[in-house]
Design a protein around this motif. Sequence first.
Motif, PDB file in Angstrom:
ATOM      1  N   ALA A   1      32.341  46.441  54.643  1.00  0.00           N
ATOM      2  CA  ALA A   1      32.086  47.326  55.781  1.00  0.00           C
ATOM      3  C   ALA A   1      30.624  47.740  55.881  1.00  0.00           C
ATOM      4  O   ALA A   1      30.141  48.050  56.965  1.00  0.00           O
ATOM      5  N   THR A   2      29.917  47.725  54.747  1.00  0.00           N
ATOM      6  CA  THR A   2      28.546  48.233  54.727  1.00  0.00           C
ATOM      7  C   THR A   2      27.504  47.163  54.401  1.00  0.00           C
ATOM      8  O   THR A   2      26.351  47.484  54.133  1.00  0.00           O
ATOM      9  N   GLY A   3      27.922  45.903  54.421  1.00  0.00           N
ATOM     10  CA  GLY A   3      26.976  44.806  54.224  1.00  0.00           C
ATOM     11  C   GLY A   3      26.456  44.654  52.811  1.00  0.00           C
ATOM     12  O   GLY A   3      25.331  44.201  52.594  1.00  0.00           O
ATOM     13  N   GLN A   4      27.278  44.983  51.826  1.00  0.00           N
ATOM     14  CA  GLN A   4      26.871  44.870  50.429  1.00  0.00           C
ATOM     15  C   GLN A   4      27.611  43.729  49.744  1.00  0.00           C
ATOM     16  O   GLN A   4      28.632  43.259  50.221  1.00  0.00           O
ATOM     17  N   ASP A   5      27.087  43.326  48.598  1.00  0.00           N
ATOM     18  CA  ASP A   5      27.749  42.314  47.773  1.00  0.00           C
ATOM     19  C   ASP A   5      28.701  42.996  46.808  1.00  0.00           C
ATOM     20  O   ASP A   5      28.466  44.117  46.361  1.00  0.00           O
ATOM     21  N   PHE A   6      29.771  42.296  46.464  1.00  0.00           N
ATOM     22  CA  PHE A   6      30.714  42.780  45.457  1.00  0.00           C
ATOM     23  C   PHE A   6      31.339  41.584  44.770  1.00  0.00           C
ATOM     24  O   PHE A   6      31.825  40.660  45.419  1.00  0.00           O
ATOM     25  N   THR A   7      31.319  41.608  43.441  1.00  0.00           N
ATOM     26  CA  THR A   7      31.962  40.574  42.639  1.00  0.00           C
ATOM     27  C   THR A   7      32.930  41.250  41.685  1.00  0.00           C
ATOM     28  O   THR A   7      32.519  42.086  40.876  1.00  0.00           O
ATOM     29  N   PRO A   8      34.217  40.927  41.771  1.00  0.00           N
ATOM     30  CA  PRO A   8      35.205  41.566  40.890  1.00  0.00           C
ATOM     31  C   PRO A   8      35.159  40.979  39.481  1.00  0.00           C
ATOM     32  O   PRO A   8      34.601  39.914  39.253  1.00  0.00           O
ATOM     33  N   ASP A   9      35.774  41.690  38.577  1.00  0.00           N
ATOM     34  CA  ASP A   9      35.896  41.255  37.193  1.00  0.00           C
ATOM     35  C   ASP A   9      37.047  40.258  37.066  1.00  0.00           C
ATOM     36  O   ASP A   9      38.154  40.514  37.551  1.00  0.00           O
ATOM     37  N   GLU A  10      36.795  39.129  36.421  1.00  0.00           N
ATOM     38  CA  GLU A  10      37.811  38.081  36.288  1.00  0.00           C
ATOM     39  C   GLU A  10      39.026  38.535  35.488  1.00  0.00           C
ATOM     40  O   GLU A  10      40.163  38.236  35.849  1.00  0.00           O
ATOM     41  N   GLU A  11      38.813  39.258  34.385  1.00  0.00           N
ATOM     42  CA  GLU A  11      39.956  39.719  33.591  1.00  0.00           C
ATOM     43  C   GLU A  11      40.801  40.700  34.382  1.00  0.00           C
ATOM     44  O   GLU A  11      42.028  40.668  34.333  1.00  0.00           O
ATOM     45  N   GLY A  12      40.146  41.591  35.111  1.00  0.00           N
ATOM     46  CA  GLY A  12      40.875  42.532  35.944  1.00  0.00           C
ATOM     47  C   GLY A  12      41.706  41.824  37.003  1.00  0.00           C
ATOM     48  O   GLY A  12      42.816  42.246  37.318  1.00  0.00           O
ATOM     49  N   LEU A  13      41.166  40.724  37.544  1.00  0.00           N
ATOM     50  CA  LEU A  13      41.886  39.977  38.581  1.00  0.00           C
ATOM     51  C   LEU A  13      43.212  39.432  38.076  1.00  0.00           C
ATOM     52  O   LEU A  13      44.207  39.436  38.795  1.00  0.00           O
ATOM     53  N   ARG A  14      43.234  38.981  36.831  1.00  0.00           N
ATOM     54  CA  ARG A  14      44.488  38.458  36.272  1.00  0.00           C
ATOM     55  C   ARG A  14      45.550  39.562  36.229  1.00  0.00           C
ATOM     56  O   ARG A  14      46.701  39.354  36.600  1.00  0.00           O
ATOM     57  N   ALA A  15      45.151  40.746  35.786  1.00  0.00           N
ATOM     58  CA  ALA A  15      46.090  41.874  35.731  1.00  0.00           C
ATOM     59  C   ALA A  15      46.529  42.280  37.130  1.00  0.00           C
ATOM     60  O   ALA A  15      47.698  42.617  37.355  1.00  0.00           O
ATOM     61  N   LEU A  16      45.624  42.226  38.082  1.00  0.00           N
ATOM     62  CA  LEU A  16      45.949  42.648  39.442  1.00  0.00           C
ATOM     63  C   LEU A  16      46.863  41.655  40.148  1.00  0.00           C
ATOM     64  O   LEU A  16      47.731  42.055  40.923  1.00  0.00           O
ATOM     65  N   GLY A  17      46.679  40.386  39.880  1.00  0.00           N
ATOM     66  CA  GLY A  17      47.579  39.386  40.454  1.00  0.00           C
ATOM     67  C   GLY A  17      49.010  39.639  40.004  1.00  0.00           C
ATOM     68  O   GLY A  17      49.950  39.597  40.806  1.00  0.00           O
ATOM     69  N   ALA A  18      49.186  39.939  38.718  1.00  0.00           N
ATOM     70  CA  ALA A  18      50.522  40.235  38.191  1.00  0.00           C
ATOM     71  C   ALA A  18      51.074  41.522  38.801  1.00  0.00           C
ATOM     72  O   ALA A  18      52.259  41.603  39.140  1.00  0.00           O
ATOM     73  N   LEU A  19      50.219  42.526  38.979  1.00  0.00           N
ATOM     74  CA  LEU A  19      50.656  43.791  39.558  1.00  0.00           C
ATOM     75  C   LEU A  19      51.160  43.598  40.986  1.00  0.00           C
ATOM     76  O   LEU A  19      52.236  44.088  41.344  1.00  0.00           O
ATOM     77  N   VAL A  20      50.385  42.896  41.810  1.00  0.00           N
ATOM     78  CA  VAL A  20      50.773  42.723  43.210  1.00  0.00           C
ATOM     79  C   VAL A  20      52.030  41.862  43.326  1.00  0.00           C
ATOM     80  O   VAL A  20      52.883  42.119  44.169  1.00  0.00           O
ATOM     81  N   THR A  21      52.170  40.877  42.450  1.00  0.00           N
ATOM     82  CA  THR A  21      53.404  40.087  42.444  1.00  0.00           C
ATOM     83  C   THR A  21      54.594  40.975  42.117  1.00  0.00           C
ATOM     84  O   THR A  21      55.636  40.901  42.774  1.00  0.00           O
ATOM     85  N   GLN A  22      54.438  41.835  41.135  1.00  0.00           N
ATOM     86  CA  GLN A  22      55.527  42.709  40.691  1.00  0.00           C
ATOM     87  C   GLN A  22      55.807  43.832  41.689  1.00  0.00           C
ATOM     88  O   GLN A  22      56.953  44.072  42.059  1.00  0.00           O
ATOM     89  N   MET A  23      54.775  44.527  42.136  1.00  0.00           N
ATOM     90  CA  MET A  23      54.942  45.750  42.922  1.00  0.00           C
ATOM     91  C   MET A  23      54.764  45.546  44.430  1.00  0.00           C
ATOM     92  O   MET A  23      55.065  46.443  45.210  1.00  0.00           O
ATOM     93  N   GLY A  24      54.260  44.384  44.832  1.00  0.00           N
ATOM     94  CA  GLY A  24      53.952  44.144  46.233  1.00  0.00           C
ATOM     95  C   GLY A  24      55.083  44.420  47.204  1.00  0.00           C
ATOM     96  O   GLY A  24      54.893  45.139  48.187  1.00  0.00           O
ATOM     97  N   PRO A  25      56.286  43.882  46.973  1.00  0.00           N
ATOM     98  CA  PRO A  25      57.370  44.136  47.929  1.00  0.00           C
ATOM     99  C   PRO A  25      57.674  45.626  48.107  1.00  0.00           C
ATOM    100  O   PRO A  25      57.834  46.102  49.228  1.00  0.00           O
ATOM    101  N   THR A  26      57.730  46.366  47.015  1.00  0.00           N
ATOM    102  CA  THR A  26      57.982  47.808  47.107  1.00  0.00           C
ATOM    103  C   THR A  26      56.816  48.511  47.787  1.00  0.00           C
ATOM    104  O   THR A  26      57.029  49.385  48.638  1.00  0.00           O
ATOM    105  N   ALA A  27      55.589  48.121  47.442  1.00  0.00           N
ATOM    106  CA  ALA A  27      54.406  48.743  48.047  1.00  0.00           C
ATOM    107  C   ALA A  27      54.360  48.483  49.552  1.00  0.00           C
ATOM    108  O   ALA A  27      53.937  49.348  50.323  1.00  0.00           O
ATOM    109  N   ARG A  28      54.807  47.331  49.975  1.00  0.00           N
ATOM    110  CA  ARG A  28      54.832  47.032  51.418  1.00  0.00           C
ATOM    111  C   ARG A  28      55.903  47.866  52.124  1.00  0.00           C
ATOM    112  O   ARG A  28      55.675  48.362  53.224  1.00  0.00           O
ATOM    113  N   GLN A  29      57.053  48.032  51.497  1.00  0.00           N
ATOM    114  CA  GLN A  29      58.100  48.873  52.079  1.00  0.00           C
ATOM    115  C   GLN A  29      57.622  50.313  52.227  1.00  0.00           C
ATOM    116  O   GLN A  29      57.965  50.981  53.192  1.00  0.00           O
ATOM    117  N   MET A  30      56.824  50.771  51.267  1.00  0.00           N
ATOM    118  CA  MET A  30      56.305  52.143  51.286  1.00  0.00           C
ATOM    119  C   MET A  30      55.045  52.264  52.145  1.00  0.00           C
ATOM    120  O   MET A  30      54.462  53.326  52.215  1.00  0.00           O
TER     121      MET A  30
END
Length: 191
Positions: free
Chosen positions: A128-157
């Motif tokens: 939104a503000t024209g900046q660069d951002f690079t995520p952490d690779e290890e964090g991405l692995r944990a987040l992929g698992a989180l969204v797979t697990q919690m995504g359906p419930t999070a979308r319902q909510m």
Amino acid sequence: MNDKISDMLAVAAARAEPVVRGVADGQLGARTPCADYDVRDLLNHLFHVVVGFQSLAAGKEADFSTTPDYLKGNWRDRFGAETALLVTAWAAPGADEGTKGSMNLPARTVGSMALLDLTVHAWDLARATGQDFTPDEEGLRALGALVTQMGPTARQMKVLAEPCPVVEGATPFEELLASTGRRADWLPDQL
């Protein structure tokens, strides 16, 4: 591979802080990839998550029913201080054990929710503000698992939007963004 929540939060906070510091006052009304929020609203939401998840780490409740205005005074420095407190809270002995919050979710899941906000909303703010951002690779692995697990419930909510299509050759981060309802090619001038 380090999968300790506090360590992943520390890396995510270190990557989010320069983005928050880089937001100019004149950009606070700008649109973001997170359709419900302009930059000001998203900053306040992210602050509120950082503060609330400190309480959750300590086994206390957090009130997310309203979001205060955190953008007063020297809020950019305060964001760094609050993320440091978040990391410390999740590094405390026992913070990553048992269940947390009124939903009685596993502590690791709750800590990963804070990690998701620090990562995805930092990207939202950067785009939104024209900046660069690079995520952490290890964090991405944990987040992929989180969204797979919690995504359906999070979308319902209505916490997550419906997934966007994933383009061929997408990076793991682009796949994560799509799973949270974001287009990796989003630009500020898109309606």
